[in-house]
Design an enzyme around this catalytic site. Structure first.
Site, short mmCIF file in Angstrom:
data_model
loop_
_atom_site.label_atom_id
_atom_site.label_comp_id
_atom_site.label_asym_id
_atom_site.label_seq_id
_atom_site.Cartn_x
_atom_site.Cartn_y
_atom_site.Cartn_z
N GLU A 262 0.84 -1.20 0.00
CA GLU A 262 0.00 0.00 0.00
C GLU A 262 0.88 1.25 0.00
O GLU A 262 2.03 1.22 0.47
CB GLU A 262 -0.88 -0.03 1.26
CG GLU A 262 -1.80 1.17 1.38
CD GLU A 262 -2.93 0.97 2.39
OE1 GLU A 262 -2.89 -0.01 3.16
OE2 GLU A 262 -3.86 1.80 2.38
N GLN B 77 1.75 -6.33 5.60
CA GLN B 77 2.02 -6.02 4.23
C GLN B 77 3.43 -6.49 3.90
O GLN B 77 4.10 -7.04 4.77
CB GLN B 77 1.86 -4.53 4.02
CG GLN B 77 0.43 -4.05 4.28
CD GLN B 77 0.16 -2.64 3.76
OE1 GLN B 77 0.99 -2.01 3.11
NE2 GLN B 77 -1.03 -2.14 4.04
N GLU C 93 -6.51 -9.23 3.28
CA GLU C 93 -5.68 -8.59 4.31
C GLU C 93 -5.70 -9.48 5.55
O GLU C 93 -6.78 -9.81 6.05
CB GLU C 93 -6.19 -7.19 4.67
CG GLU C 93 -5.84 -6.15 3.64
CD GLU C 93 -6.26 -4.73 4.03
OE1 GLU C 93 -6.23 -4.41 5.23
OE2 GLU C 93 -6.62 -3.98 3.11
N ASN D 219 -12.34 -1.15 -1.23
CA ASN D 219 -11.70 -1.80 -0.08
C ASN D 219 -12.44 -1.37 1.19
O ASN D 219 -12.78 -0.19 1.34
CB ASN D 219 -10.23 -1.33 0.00
CG ASN D 219 -9.57 -1.73 1.32
OD1 ASN D 219 -9.26 -2.90 1.54
ND2 ASN D 219 -9.36 -0.76 2.20
N GLU D 220 -12.68 -2.30 2.07
CA GLU D 220 -13.31 -2.01 3.38
C GLU D 220 -14.40 -0.95 3.23
O GLU D 220 -14.36 0.12 3.86
CB GLU D 220 -12.24 -1.61 4.41
CG GLU D 220 -11.28 -2.75 4.67
CD GLU D 220 -10.41 -2.61 5.93
OE1 GLU D 220 -10.36 -1.52 6.54
OE2 GLU D 220 -9.78 -3.64 6.30
N TYR E 178 -7.33 -9.10 11.21
CA TYR E 178 -6.03 -8.83 11.83
C TYR E 178 -6.01 -9.41 13.23
O TYR E 178 -7.00 -9.29 13.98
CB TYR E 178 -5.79 -7.31 11.90
CG TYR E 178 -5.44 -6.71 10.56
CD1 TYR E 178 -4.15 -6.81 10.05
CD2 TYR E 178 -6.41 -6.05 9.80
CE1 TYR E 178 -3.82 -6.26 8.81
CE2 TYR E 178 -6.07 -5.49 8.56
CZ TYR E 178 -4.78 -5.61 8.07
OH TYR E 178 -4.44 -5.07 6.85
#
Ligand code: AHR
Length: 514
Positions: free
Chosen positions: A45, A367, A318, A192-193, A261
């Site tokens: 990113e 990432q 992710e 995204n999201e 996450y």
């Protein structure tokens, strides 16, 4: 198969009660799914020192580079056979206007990277830089397009720019910018999201937007085989997946995303240090990481209801451990060290993905460089490889191999009265007929012994590799870059089709038939 499974389970339980060896059985079946190599994907990113002062140092840098990209990073990523790279975000994706990142670098407009530190983005790394990097790496590009603050036209123009051979104004513009042939990007994320930084939308609203963007990206029949990934849920938001699966026609969607996450107690205001932690914190991190199993199983259940033929994939675009940033670094840059805890998260999560490879066809660690659970960290001209990097290296044996489903009952890793499974396993058979088994023992203190029944697998000789260290907090540093590395593993016996393995505490092992 079921009988074998039950016997394995009974044996496993018997061994478990005695606190000794755990029996593990395989299901050898030609119908087992292939473990897509894209499960081993990465993510870059425009965030902190991921692109600038990470991948990209510019072609006038004294650090050896190819068109501005660090050569040491390129080589390191080739070594782990990076299959795909997601870009430009993340949250950044829904603020990014790709036309600002093409043409002469000096003429490109700047912008403020509002999500990540409020720094000025000069757009010197753009579409050509990213797609040429992917070509250099031999990785498939995965572009996350801007839905939150972009337009349908901008998005479809981007696709024409990257994929049209000729005959469209965008193909012409690409040629004028020095690239004759199209790159033919297959993987496209539609935002995204969207429940958060992508626009704080309800899924009902996003499903309509999704259909609109997806329609104008390709033809009715999608003859050019685009792979469109709907921005997915976070963790246990099953309603999100349900609405996408229910409301989006199958002709418009190839995959649904999912993000998770491993944040301790999901307490985002107090994520804890990446390196200074005790066993209690370690245990909590592992508990959070292992929730991936529950999330994938339950999102898959929802998908099965609407897609029993398994046409739409689940893409975990992710995942990883997320801690407080290193002291003295910009809080918006998400720079964190990477210890043996991260190796445990990586090994166990990748085993979960492998074992769900019927539905999970792609995933992206968050990432790649200098951000979150990175595989590579840089400081000036120095570069180090993290424990997570070595797990990816060991697991390359599973890329595009056929899954060998495993059955066993894991011993428990117990801490202060709470228990989680200590052992995680996945296995596969590659094209050459070699069997590969990856095992993780996340227990911080105990060695665990397992016995594999290799019946039907024609395995006579085995070699092993291990990633371990003295303390769970151990990590590689710029002064001690090789503290953690892969070494040979010999603590196993193969006798009459039974493979006995002793797994040291917090270790990752890969066993391969020769
Ligand atoms: O990976 C960092 C950020 O985490 C991404 O930009 C966003 O999608 C997620 O919330």
């Amino acid at each position: 198969m079921k009988v074998k499974f039950l016997i394995a389970l009974m044996l496993g339980l018997a061994f478990n009660v005695n606190g000794q060896q755990i029996k593990i059985a395989f299901e050898v079946s030609e119908d087992a799914p292939t473990i897509s190599k894209h499960i081993y994907g990465h993510f870059a990113e425009h965030l902190g020192r991921s692109i600038y002062d990470g991948f990209y140092v510019g072609d006038t840098s004294t650090i050896p580079n190819k068109d501005g990209i660090r050569i040491d990073i390129i080589e390191a990523l080739k070594e782990i056979k990076i299959p795909n790279l997601r870009w430009p975000g993340g949250c950044f994706a829904d603020t990014y206007h790709w036309k600002d990142g093409i043409g002469l670098k000096d003429d490109r407009p700047t912008m403020v990277n509002a999500w990540w530190g409020g720094v000025t983005e000069d757009n010197s790394f753009g579409t050509h830089d990213f797609l040429n990097l992917c070509e250099e790496l031999g990785a498939e590009p995965f572009i996350s397009g801007n839905v939150g603050s972009g337009s349908v036209k901008d998005f479809s123009d981007w696709l024409q720019y990257t994929n049209h051979a000729e005959g469209s104004p965008m193909a012409q513009l690409r040629k004028e910018n020095g690239r004759e042939e199209p790159w033919n990007v297959k993987f496209w994320g539609i935002g995204n999201e969207m429940w958060g930084c992508g626009g704080n939308m309800t899924v009902e609203y996003y499903a309509d937007l999704y259909k609109q963007y997806s329609t104008f990206l390709t033809s009715w029949e999608n003859e050019n085989n685009l792979y469109r990934i709907a921005a997915g849920a976070s963790g246990d938001d099953y309603h999100w997946t349900e609405v996408l699966m229910r409301d989006v026609p199958k002709s418009l969607i190839e995959a649904v995303g999912l993000h998770h996450y491993a944040v301790i107690d999901q307490d985002w205001g107090n994520k804890g240090s990446a390196t200074q932690y005790d066993e209690e914190i370690y245990f909590k991190s592992m508990k959070e990481a292992l929730r991936m199993e529950e999330f994938i199983s339950k999102h898959s259940e929802v998908m099965d209801k609407y897609d029993p033929e398994n046409k739409i994939d689940l893409v975990v675009d992710e995942w990883g451990g997320w801690y407080d940033v290193e002291e003295g670094t910009n809080p918006g840059f998400l720079y964190q060290q990477n210890t043996m805890r991260d190796a445990m998260i990586a090994g166990a999560t990748l085993n979960i993905f492998n074992n769900h490879s019927e539905r999970v066809k792609m995933a992206n660690l968050a990432q790649t460089v200098n951000v979150l659970q990175a595989v590579v960290l840089t400081k000036g001209e120095k570069m180090i490889l993290t424990p997570t990097y070595y797990v990816f290296k060991m697991y390359t044996v599973h890329h595009d191999a056929q899954l060998l489903p495993v059955y066993f009952d894991s011993p428990k890793y117990t801490f202060q009265g709470e228990s989680i499974p200590a052992i995680s396993v996945s296995a596969s058979k590659d094209e050459a007929g070699k069997t590969n088994i990856s095992l993780v023992n996340i227990d911080a203190k105990k060695e665990h012994k397992v016995i594999f029944d290799l019946e039907g697998l024609d395995v006579n000789n085995i070699e092993g590799k291990i990633l371990k260290s003295e303390k769970i907090q151990d990590h590689n540093t710029f002064d001690d870059p090789d503290k953690i590395n892969i070494s040979e593993f010999k603590d196993f016996k193969l006798i009459k089709g039974k493979l006995e393995v002793s797994l040291p505490p917090f270790s990752v092992v890969v066993l391969s038939s020769k």
